[in-house]
Design a protein around this motif. Sequence first.
Motif, mmCIF file in Angstrom:
data_model
loop_
_atom_site.group_PDB
_atom_site.id
_atom_site.type_symbol
_atom_site.label_atom_id
_atom_site.label_comp_id
_atom_site.label_asym_id
_atom_site.label_seq_id
_atom_site.Cartn_x
_atom_site.Cartn_y
_atom_site.Cartn_z
ATOM 1 N N SER A 220 0.824 -1.207 0.000
ATOM 2 C CA SER A 220 0.000 0.000 0.000
ATOM 3 C C SER A 220 0.860 1.259 0.000
ATOM 4 C CB SER A 220 -0.920 0.007 1.229
ATOM 5 O OG SER A 220 -1.837 -1.059 1.192
ATOM 6 N N PHE A 221 1.958 1.237 0.756
ATOM 7 C CA PHE A 221 2.804 2.428 0.891
ATOM 8 C C PHE A 221 3.774 2.603 -0.279
ATOM 9 C CE2 PHE A 221 2.580 2.532 5.853
ATOM 10 C CZ PHE A 221 1.260 2.933 5.769
ATOM 11 N N TYR A 222 4.368 1.489 -0.732
ATOM 12 C CA TYR A 222 5.460 1.580 -1.689
ATOM 13 C C TYR A 222 5.223 0.839 -3.006
ATOM 14 C CZ TYR A 222 8.066 3.230 2.404
ATOM 15 O OH TYR A 222 8.499 3.933 3.503
ATOM 16 N N GLY A 223 4.176 0.043 -3.066
ATOM 17 C CA GLY A 223 3.939 -0.737 -4.282
ATOM 18 C C GLY A 223 4.872 -1.913 -4.416
ATOM 19 N N THR A 224 5.513 -2.303 -3.302
ATOM 20 C CA THR A 224 6.450 -3.420 -3.327
ATOM 21 C C THR A 224 6.091 -4.454 -2.265
ATOM 22 O OG1 THR A 224 7.949 -2.352 -1.728
ATOM 23 C CG2 THR A 224 8.334 -1.923 -4.083
ATOM 24 N N SER A 225 6.682 -5.634 -2.392
ATOM 25 C CA SER A 225 6.605 -6.668 -1.362
ATOM 26 C C SER A 225 8.003 -7.244 -1.227
ATOM 27 C CB SER A 225 5.610 -7.761 -1.753
ATOM 28 O OG SER A 225 5.563 -8.783 -0.777
ATOM 29 N N LEU A 226 8.599 -7.069 -0.040
ATOM 30 C CA LEU A 226 10.012 -7.401 0.168
ATOM 31 C C LEU A 226 10.899 -6.655 -0.819
ATOM 32 C CD1 LEU A 226 10.374 -11.200 1.077
ATOM 33 C CD2 LEU A 226 11.095 -9.224 2.418
ATOM 34 N N GLY A 227 10.481 -5.450 -1.159
ATOM 35 C CA GLY A 227 11.273 -4.608 -2.045
ATOM 36 C C GLY A 227 11.094 -4.881 -3.521
ATOM 37 N N ILE A 228 10.302 -5.903 -3.872
ATOM 38 C CA ILE A 228 10.074 -6.244 -5.274
ATOM 39 C C ILE A 228 8.804 -5.538 -5.758
ATOM 40 C CG2 ILE A 228 9.650 -8.101 -6.921
ATOM 41 C CD1 ILE A 228 12.461 -8.070 -5.670
ATOM 42 N N SER A 229 8.908 -4.841 -6.882
ATOM 43 C CA SER A 229 7.764 -4.122 -7.424
ATOM 44 C C SER A 229 6.654 -5.084 -7.796
ATOM 45 C CB SER A 229 8.178 -3.322 -8.662
ATOM 46 O OG SER A 229 7.030 -2.802 -9.317
ATOM 47 N N MET A 230 5.427 -4.800 -7.359
ATOM 48 C CA MET A 230 4.299 -5.668 -7.671
ATOM 49 C C MET A 230 3.753 -5.397 -9.069
ATOM 50 S SD MET A 230 4.426 -7.474 -5.091
ATOM 51 C CE MET A 230 3.065 -8.550 -5.540
ATOM 52 N N GLU A 231 4.268 -4.369 -9.733
ATOM 53 C CA GLU A 231 3.864 -4.090 -11.114
ATOM 54 C C GLU A 231 4.846 -4.665 -12.119
ATOM 55 O OE1 GLU A 231 3.017 -0.053 -11.959
ATOM 56 O OE2 GLU A 231 1.347 0.078 -10.550
ATOM 57 N N SER A 232 6.134 -4.378 -11.921
ATOM 58 C CA SER A 232 7.141 -4.814 -12.900
ATOM 59 C C SER A 232 7.805 -6.131 -12.537
ATOM 60 C CB SER A 232 8.217 -3.734 -13.034
ATOM 61 O OG SER A 232 8.974 -3.630 -11.827
ATOM 62 N N GLU B 162 14.809 0.759 -5.959
ATOM 63 C CA GLU B 162 15.900 1.375 -5.234
ATOM 64 C C GLU B 162 15.587 1.444 -3.738
ATOM 65 O OE1 GLU B 162 18.546 5.505 -5.338
ATOM 66 O OE2 GLU B 162 16.919 5.174 -6.771
ATOM 67 N N GLU B 163 16.514 0.935 -2.948
ATOM 68 C CA GLU B 163 16.366 0.869 -1.494
ATOM 69 C C GLU B 163 15.119 0.083 -1.083
ATOM 70 O OE1 GLU B 163 16.482 4.892 -0.093
ATOM 71 O OE2 GLU B 163 18.662 5.028 -0.311
ATOM 72 N N GLY B 164 14.700 -0.827 -1.955
ATOM 73 C CA GLY B 164 13.496 -1.609 -1.676
ATOM 74 C C GLY B 164 13.631 -2.508 -0.465
ATOM 75 N N HIS B 165 14.881 -2.891 -0.150
ATOM 76 C CA HIS B 165 15.084 -3.770 0.999
ATOM 77 C C HIS B 165 14.732 -3.079 2.313
ATOM 78 C CE1 HIS B 165 18.762 -1.398 0.750
ATOM 79 N NE2 HIS B 165 18.985 -1.675 2.026
ATOM 80 N N GLU B 166 14.589 -1.766 2.275
ATOM 81 C CA GLU B 166 14.231 -1.023 3.483
ATOM 82 C C GLU B 166 12.728 -0.819 3.643
ATOM 83 O OE1 GLU B 166 16.231 2.694 3.225
ATOM 84 O OE2 GLU B 166 18.261 1.844 3.314
ATOM 85 N N HIS B 167 11.979 -1.121 2.603
ATOM 86 C CA HIS B 167 10.563 -0.750 2.590
ATOM 87 C C HIS B 167 9.784 -1.384 3.737
ATOM 88 C CE1 HIS B 167 10.474 0.514 -1.942
ATOM 89 N NE2 HIS B 167 11.176 1.332 -1.179
ATOM 90 N N HIS B 168 10.045 -2.661 4.013
ATOM 91 C CA HIS B 168 9.266 -3.305 5.076
ATOM 92 C C HIS B 168 9.588 -2.697 6.439
ATOM 93 C CE1 HIS B 168 12.955 -5.640 5.597
ATOM 94 N NE2 HIS B 168 12.468 -6.132 6.726
#
Length: 417
Positions: A255-267, A272-278
């Motif tokens: 919901s916040f970043y569009g990622t799951s474990l830093g992986i884009s749910m669209e592409s 970038e810095e996706g490992h920090e998202h959680h």
Amino acid sequence: MMNAQTHLPSFHEDVELAGHIIDSLLLPKVLDEITSLGGDYQSQEIRIGHNRRDPSYVRLTVSAPTQESLEQILTSIGQHGAVPVQHHDIRLLAADIERAFPEGFYATTNEPTEVRWSNKWIPVERQEMDCGICFDPKQETARCVAMADVKRGDHIVVGRLGTRVHPVGRDRLSTHSFGFMNSTVSSEKPKNLTVREIAELMRRAASGQGRILVVAGPAVVHTGSRELLSWLIRRGYVHVLFAGNALATHDIEQSFYGTSLGISMESGGGSEEGHEHHLRTINRIRRLGSIPQAVEQKVLTNGIMYECIQHKIPFVLAGSIRDDGPLPDVITDSLVAQTRMRELVQGVTFCLMIATTLHSIAVGNLLPSWVKTVCVDINPATVTKLADRGTFQSVGLVTDVEPFLRVLVQELGGMQD
């Protein structure tokens, strides 16, 4: 089996079995258990039902070379519904210390159980495996109690006398609405037919004829299935949700970043810095105070946890030693989490376990045998572990999460909203 020529002292007792003991294979289990434990048996009376729904009845004399081995046999076959012909009332001992049973306590199964008191059979409430039975002589009520919940002075059932189990037979489980329950793991059967039957069960529950528990792992988010589960919640097909820190964290991360474990749910690529998202997700929720407060402040506006808050769906997020954060809504004390889960499984009629081995096993241990349970996982070992733990009513569907949920949602009417 004991040979008729032996001269060992024989101890014996008459037992009886009634119900669907032939087609549910209960009678063969009992006979095999007797002989494998070094005992012998002699048939005294056999009445076999003519039609599939007709009950059968068997009376046996069970014998063993020692009283100890006879007790072991009678205790074991009692779990399959074999009860002594000569009835006895239960024996009670008061718990002498907190959080422990008296020695020799009766260990429960997940099968419907009754106890005998003052010549009456009394059903045991809150049926659960691996517990004891607490009896109130004044109210004449019995309930399963976990070891950690025992209080000093509780009247605990000791020994097997005065107890009887009613195993759930094939006729109870393999109804038209659950007809695929004729094997433990389904990896080659037509998936659409199985999902169609699951959808029918969920329709009945959503219409007021039951209560649905969903146990979900983070793979629901990782595989792009988040909106499918959200749809089920919105449409009333989920009444309780059990999960861990990971499901909620990655759901809110999307919901916040569009990622799951830093992986884009669209592409499907890294960000970038996706490992920090959680971690940033957990931190933001902690700063707001809780998931409900994030929804109330309109910081969280979609996803699984958002739908639970919006539709007042009770949930338990049970923590583990490996959790980051965790989210403030996670129950980090496992015994407290168990207690809350025990409260919420009461009245559940159908349980859908999706891609979470440890949570599925934990919940399987809490459910009575009459709750229809489907375990969906890409790994067949998950449902095998459930069966090994004694959750025999669990059926495994070996498939990836997203295709299963997509077909299930389609069977329930698609995603029009």
